[in-house]
Design a protein around this motif. Structure first.
Motif, PDB file in Angstrom:
ATOM      1  N   ALA A 156       0.822  -1.219   0.000  1.00 42.95           N
ATOM      2  CA  ALA A 156       0.000   0.000   0.000  1.00 42.95           C
ATOM      3  C   ALA A 156       0.854   1.267   0.000  1.00 42.95           C
ATOM      4  O   ALA A 156       0.342   2.361  -0.238  1.00 42.95           O
ATOM      5  CB  ALA A 156      -0.921   0.016   1.218  1.00 42.95           C
ATOM      6  N   MET A 157       2.173   1.105   0.255  1.00 41.53           N
ATOM      7  CA  MET A 157       3.062   2.277   0.300  1.00 41.53           C
ATOM      8  C   MET A 157       3.948   2.256  -0.939  1.00 41.53           C
ATOM      9  O   MET A 157       3.459   2.459  -2.033  1.00 41.53           O
ATOM     10  CB  MET A 157       3.876   2.244   1.596  1.00 41.53           C
ATOM     11  CG  MET A 157       2.995   2.128   2.848  1.00 41.53           C
ATOM     12  SD  MET A 157       2.527   3.711   3.552  1.00 41.53           S
ATOM     13  CE  MET A 157       3.835   3.816   4.783  1.00 41.53           C
ATOM     14  N   GLN A 186       8.878  -0.039  16.449  1.00 39.16           N
ATOM     15  CA  GLN A 186       8.716   1.329  16.950  1.00 39.16           C
ATOM     16  C   GLN A 186       8.690   1.325  18.483  1.00 39.16           C
ATOM     17  O   GLN A 186       9.373   2.128  19.128  1.00 39.16           O
ATOM     18  CB  GLN A 186       7.458   2.004  16.382  1.00 39.16           C
ATOM     19  CG  GLN A 186       7.353   3.434  16.873  1.00 39.16           C
ATOM     20  CD  GLN A 186       6.287   4.326  16.232  1.00 39.16           C
ATOM     21  OE1 GLN A 186       6.231   5.503  16.561  1.00 39.16           O
ATOM     22  NE2 GLN A 186       5.472   3.825  15.334  1.00 39.16           N
ATOM     23  N   PRO A 198       3.924  12.268  13.443  1.00 38.51           N
ATOM     24  CA  PRO A 198       3.169  12.914  12.367  1.00 38.51           C
ATOM     25  C   PRO A 198       3.574  14.359  12.075  1.00 38.51           C
ATOM     26  O   PRO A 198       2.991  14.977  11.193  1.00 38.51           O
ATOM     27  CB  PRO A 198       1.711  12.849  12.845  1.00 38.51           C
ATOM     28  CG  PRO A 198       1.727  12.340  14.218  1.00 38.51           C
ATOM     29  CD  PRO A 198       3.105  11.953  14.617  1.00 38.51           C
ATOM     30  N   LEU A 257      -0.897  17.088   7.278  1.00 41.98           N
ATOM     31  CA  LEU A 257      -1.595  16.355   6.219  1.00 41.98           C
ATOM     32  C   LEU A 257      -2.424  15.211   6.791  1.00 41.98           C
ATOM     33  O   LEU A 257      -3.500  14.893   6.279  1.00 41.98           O
ATOM     34  CB  LEU A 257      -0.552  15.799   5.243  1.00 41.98           C
ATOM     35  CG  LEU A 257      -1.077  15.037   4.033  1.00 41.98           C
ATOM     36  CD1 LEU A 257      -1.727  15.990   3.042  1.00 41.98           C
ATOM     37  CD2 LEU A 257       0.052  14.283   3.338  1.00 41.98           C
ATOM     38  N   LEU A 258      -1.929  14.570   7.864  1.00 42.43           N
ATOM     39  CA  LEU A 258      -2.588  13.390   8.415  1.00 42.43           C
ATOM     40  C   LEU A 258      -3.568  13.736   9.528  1.00 42.43           C
ATOM     41  O   LEU A 258      -4.226  12.858  10.075  1.00 42.43           O
ATOM     42  CB  LEU A 258      -1.541  12.415   8.981  1.00 42.43           C
ATOM     43  CG  LEU A 258      -0.707  11.653   7.969  1.00 42.43           C
ATOM     44  CD1 LEU A 258       0.432  10.940   8.675  1.00 42.43           C
ATOM     45  CD2 LEU A 258      -1.567  10.637   7.222  1.00 42.43           C
ATOM     46  N   TYR A 300      -4.082   3.456  17.846  1.00 43.05           N
ATOM     47  CA  TYR A 300      -3.229   2.996  16.738  1.00 43.05           C
ATOM     48  C   TYR A 300      -3.460   1.514  16.483  1.00 43.05           C
ATOM     49  O   TYR A 300      -3.548   1.073  15.324  1.00 43.05           O
ATOM     50  CB  TYR A 300      -1.745   3.307  17.006  1.00 43.05           C
ATOM     51  CG  TYR A 300      -0.845   2.106  17.177  1.00 43.05           C
ATOM     52  CD1 TYR A 300      -0.596   1.233  16.100  1.00 43.05           C
ATOM     53  CD2 TYR A 300      -0.240   1.809  18.389  1.00 43.05           C
ATOM     54  CE1 TYR A 300       0.208   0.108  16.264  1.00 43.05           C
ATOM     55  CE2 TYR A 300       0.558   0.704  18.556  1.00 43.05           C
ATOM     56  CZ  TYR A 300       0.778  -0.151  17.492  1.00 43.05           C
ATOM     57  OH  TYR A 300       1.561  -1.260  17.648  1.00 43.05           O
ATOM     58  N   HIS A 351      -4.587  -0.364  12.868  1.00 40.37           N
ATOM     59  CA  HIS A 351      -3.789  -1.389  12.197  1.00 40.37           C
ATOM     60  C   HIS A 351      -4.491  -2.757  12.211  1.00 40.37           C
ATOM     61  O   HIS A 351      -4.426  -3.494  11.229  1.00 40.37           O
ATOM     62  CB  HIS A 351      -2.395  -1.481  12.818  1.00 40.37           C
ATOM     63  CG  HIS A 351      -1.469  -0.410  12.325  1.00 40.37           C
ATOM     64  ND1 HIS A 351      -0.118  -0.374  12.604  1.00 40.37           N
ATOM     65  CD2 HIS A 351      -1.702   0.676  11.543  1.00 40.37           C
ATOM     66  CE1 HIS A 351       0.434   0.683  12.019  1.00 40.37           C
ATOM     67  NE2 HIS A 351      -0.513   1.336  11.384  1.00 40.37           N
ATOM     68  N   LEU A 390      -6.878  -3.373   9.296  1.00 38.85           N
ATOM     69  CA  LEU A 390      -6.348  -3.396   7.910  1.00 38.85           C
ATOM     70  C   LEU A 390      -6.680  -4.716   7.206  1.00 38.85           C
ATOM     71  O   LEU A 390      -6.803  -5.769   7.854  1.00 38.85           O
ATOM     72  CB  LEU A 390      -4.827  -3.196   7.939  1.00 38.85           C
ATOM     73  CG  LEU A 390      -4.344  -1.759   8.183  1.00 38.85           C
ATOM     74  CD1 LEU A 390      -2.848  -1.744   8.516  1.00 38.85           C
ATOM     75  CD2 LEU A 390      -4.616  -0.867   6.972  1.00 38.85           C
ATOM     76  N   ALA A 415      -4.884  -6.789   5.589  1.00 45.15           N
ATOM     77  CA  ALA A 415      -3.935  -7.877   5.844  1.00 45.15           C
ATOM     78  C   ALA A 415      -4.089  -8.457   7.252  1.00 45.15           C
ATOM     79  O   ALA A 415      -3.552  -9.519   7.552  1.00 45.15           O
ATOM     80  CB  ALA A 415      -2.506  -7.382   5.645  1.00 45.15           C
ATOM     81  N   MET A 416      -4.818  -7.755   8.108  1.00 42.41           N
ATOM     82  CA  MET A 416      -5.005  -8.226   9.493  1.00 42.41           C
ATOM     83  C   MET A 416      -6.443  -8.742   9.639  1.00 42.41           C
ATOM     84  O   MET A 416      -6.758  -9.776   9.084  1.00 42.41           O
ATOM     85  CB  MET A 416      -4.706  -7.073  10.459  1.00 42.41           C
ATOM     86  CG  MET A 416      -3.323  -6.455  10.229  1.00 42.41           C
ATOM     87  SD  MET A 416      -2.010  -7.213  11.203  1.00 42.41           S
ATOM     88  CE  MET A 416      -2.039  -6.063  12.573  1.00 42.41           C
ATOM     89  N   GLU A 473      -5.379   2.557   2.479  1.00 41.81           N
ATOM     90  CA  GLU A 473      -4.510   1.721   3.313  1.00 41.81           C
ATOM     91  C   GLU A 473      -3.231   2.448   3.733  1.00 41.81           C
ATOM     92  O   GLU A 473      -2.793   2.328   4.878  1.00 41.81           O
ATOM     93  CB  GLU A 473      -4.122   0.458   2.539  1.00 41.81           C
ATOM     94  CG  GLU A 473      -5.090  -0.680   2.722  1.00 41.81           C
ATOM     95  CD  GLU A 473      -4.534  -1.944   2.102  1.00 41.81           C
ATOM     96  OE1 GLU A 473      -5.128  -2.382   1.109  1.00 41.81           O
ATOM     97  OE2 GLU A 473      -3.509  -2.471   2.583  1.00 41.81           O
ATOM     98  N   ALA A 474      -2.617   3.175   2.782  1.00 42.86           N
ATOM     99  CA  ALA A 474      -1.378   3.884   3.131  1.00 42.86           C
ATOM    100  C   ALA A 474      -1.638   4.859   4.272  1.00 42.86           C
ATOM    101  O   ALA A 474      -0.866   4.940   5.239  1.00 42.86           O
ATOM    102  CB  ALA A 474      -0.824   4.624   1.907  1.00 42.86           C
ATOM    103  N   ILE A 532      -2.040   2.963   7.582  1.00 42.20           N
ATOM    104  CA  ILE A 532      -0.750   2.519   8.126  1.00 42.20           C
ATOM    105  C   ILE A 532      -0.037   3.697   8.791  1.00 42.20           C
ATOM    106  O   ILE A 532       0.446   3.598   9.927  1.00 42.20           O
ATOM    107  CB  ILE A 532       0.128   1.903   7.015  1.00 42.20           C
ATOM    108  CG1 ILE A 532      -0.503   0.593   6.501  1.00 42.20           C
ATOM    109  CG2 ILE A 532       1.552   1.644   7.532  1.00 42.20           C
ATOM    110  CD1 ILE A 532       0.083   0.102   5.181  1.00 42.20           C
ATOM    111  N   LEU A 533      -0.012   4.840   8.099  1.00 46.85           N
ATOM    112  CA  LEU A 533       0.700   6.011   8.620  1.00 46.85           C
ATOM    113  C   LEU A 533      -0.004   6.620   9.835  1.00 46.85           C
ATOM    114  O   LEU A 533       0.660   7.100  10.759  1.00 46.85           O
ATOM    115  CB  LEU A 533       0.873   7.052   7.511  1.00 46.85           C
ATOM    116  CG  LEU A 533       1.863   6.619   6.423  1.00 46.85           C
ATOM    117  CD1 LEU A 533       1.734   7.492   5.178  1.00 46.85           C
ATOM    118  CD2 LEU A 533       3.295   6.656   6.959  1.00 46.85           C
ATOM    119  N   ASP A 590       0.992   4.446  12.696  1.00 46.77           N
ATOM    120  CA  ASP A 590       2.392   4.725  13.048  1.00 46.77           C
ATOM    121  C   ASP A 590       2.511   6.043  13.801  1.00 46.77           C
ATOM    122  O   ASP A 590       3.241   6.151  14.791  1.00 46.77           O
ATOM    123  CB  ASP A 590       3.255   4.772  11.779  1.00 46.77           C
ATOM    124  CG  ASP A 590       3.428   3.401  11.138  1.00 46.77           C
ATOM    125  OD1 ASP A 590       3.126   2.390  11.797  1.00 46.77           O
ATOM    126  OD2 ASP A 590       3.877   3.342   9.976  1.00 46.77           O
ATOM    127  N   GLY A 591       1.809   7.061  13.297  1.00 43.91           N
ATOM    128  CA  GLY A 591       1.873   8.380  13.930  1.00 43.91           C
ATOM    129  C   GLY A 591       1.259   8.374  15.317  1.00 43.91           C
ATOM    130  O   GLY A 591       1.793   8.996  16.245  1.00 43.91           O
TER     131      GLY A 591
END
Lengths: 286, 286
Positions: free
Chosen positions: A84-85, A114, A142, B27-28, B75, B79, B82, B84-85, B103-104, B107-108, B111-112
């Motif tokens: 996806a990235m 992380q 972020p 942005l996020l 978070y 995830h 998703l 895949a999970m 999806e991207a 994921i981000l 992570d953030g």
């Protein structure tokens, strides 16, 4: 000591430290180790140790800082490679984590790395742990690396200006390179002027590192890169070479190298290794 | 004060605190706020505040601990949903992050949020930040929540024993529930006996919470759950109900409630809210 031997010593030191730190065996352990011990150059740990030398911090005290940075860098590579990235099958000539295992594993390996990265800061002195944690979270989160990756993904195929590209890289890769130089300085409790000089040094080499990446993407071959040559261009990613031309990118690299060297001049301690990192970044071939 | 009003006050308090903490616009930012302010019950923050009351820690001091836990919990939901999970399209009746965005982004965002969670600990007292960071990283990372999710994903479709299922849940959801009770106690620097009683309390309610989830999955309806009724069974996930039967699961829930109450009895401070949480967990309908 030449910089080459400093870099080799740094690499051996962080490999050994991480090997001891990642000794716990869990279901994800194999995939975590696969993703961490992948032949990486350990540029960021070298920067941490080089800065430690410049600010008079022992390498023992720098170990958890170098590990924190490298584990978080490792998580970002695993997630950036996901379908996806950036959807990369190879990293340094080996299958990426989701190709070797599967996507769920790669997501969880990144998430776990992380946590392990931040956990390293719990081994650092109480007097500065709040400041190092704040700095590393800002660099990784972020407002830093995660933002940069989001902008990178969102901007594939669109035209960015030089300033936009630079802002994206300052977040995506620059923030963690700056953190590599700030963390040891924060733990050593240096004066603000010293911290500012390190910030300028790291800003310059962070951008230089990315420009050299873009130059190598068009001038090196697939075997040397460990990924397909010219892949950034084919993926329609904006690069410094596409914006400035090859000669323009090389001129910018020379300018940034000089900026890094003059910032290193302002440091009161032994900045030989930091100068060596700057030399390495502009001369590296992979 | 009834527990219902304590829980409502906790929820309002953490919503307001997180709203102020997540004010930065990047942005996020929109996708981050979408994933955090999603009508969650804020059970973990309620536990943090309830423990704070029991150990004599001010709610102001507990705010960053509650936020750290809730951001990391948020978070993990992004995830876990998703493709895949767990591949879930809905959470609490709304599109999951990767369905609402892509999806991207999901994921981000995850992570953030993990970085933002740990960043909250930088706002806590220097004397205990190393211990709280170590505890939260262990709970969230590849020995805790991340391990539990890995076991959960790997075990879909296979038969687990009660002990295996319990070990999986102790990692996947139990570890962060235990951390919710330990963090305020660590900051308040309570005696080891008090810490051990809180650990036993949290172990019991963590498992009780999961058993009640499994019971609700088969006894509640899709509208109330905000996700398809019976989805665990259809996904061939091992549950306490499938292992113990509905009556067996209810009997286990009653036993765990009693364990939690007797552990709360051992605390020297005001444990009314902790008892209220235990009552809520066994009686909740969503």
């Amino acid at each position: 000591m030449t910089f080459k031997s400093f870099a080799q010593d740094s690499q051996a030191r962080i490999e050994s430290y991480l090997d001891r730190q990642l000794a716990d065996a869990t279901l994800l352990d194999e995939a975590i180790r696969y993703s961490v011990f992948n032949g990486g150059k350990r540029v960021r740990p070298a920067l941490v140790y080089a800065t430690a030398q410049a600010v008079g911090l022992s390498f023992d005290s720098a170990d958890p800082l170098a590990a924190a940075i490298e584990l978080i860098h490792s998580y970002s590579l695993v997630h950036d490679d996901l379908p996806a990235m950036d959807d990369d099958d190879l990293r340094r000539g080996l299958p990426t984590c989701h190709k070797k295992y599967d996507e769920a594993t790669a997501i969880l390996v990144g998430d776990g790395l992380q946590s392990l990265g931040f956990q390293q800061l719990s081994l650092t002195p109480a007097a500065t742990i709040g400041a190092t944690l704040e700095t590393l979270c800002e660099a990784a989160g972020p407002n830093g690396m995660v933002l940069g990756q989001a902008v990178d993904v969102a901007s594939a195929g669109s035209a960015l200006s030089y300033e936009q590209l630079r802002a994206m890289h300052r977040a995506k890769t620059g923030a963690m390179i700056v953190a590599s130089c700030l963390l040891p300085a924060i733990v050593a409790q240096v004066e603000p002027a010293e911290l500012a000089a390190l910030q300028r040094y790291a800003d310059a080499i962070g951008l230089a590192f990315q420009i050299q990446d873009d130059i190598l993407d068009v001038t090196s071959d697939t075997d040397t890169l460990g990924k397909p040559q010219g892949s950034d261009i084919r993926n329609d990613k904006p690069t410094y070479v596409s914006l400035l031309g090859l000669e323009g990118a090389r001129a910018e690299l020379t300018k940034l190298h000089a900026e890094a060297m003059s910032s290193a001049d302002e440091l009161t301690g032994d900045s030989a290794a930091l100068r060596g990192v700057a030399d390495y970044i502009v001369s590296r071939v992979l």
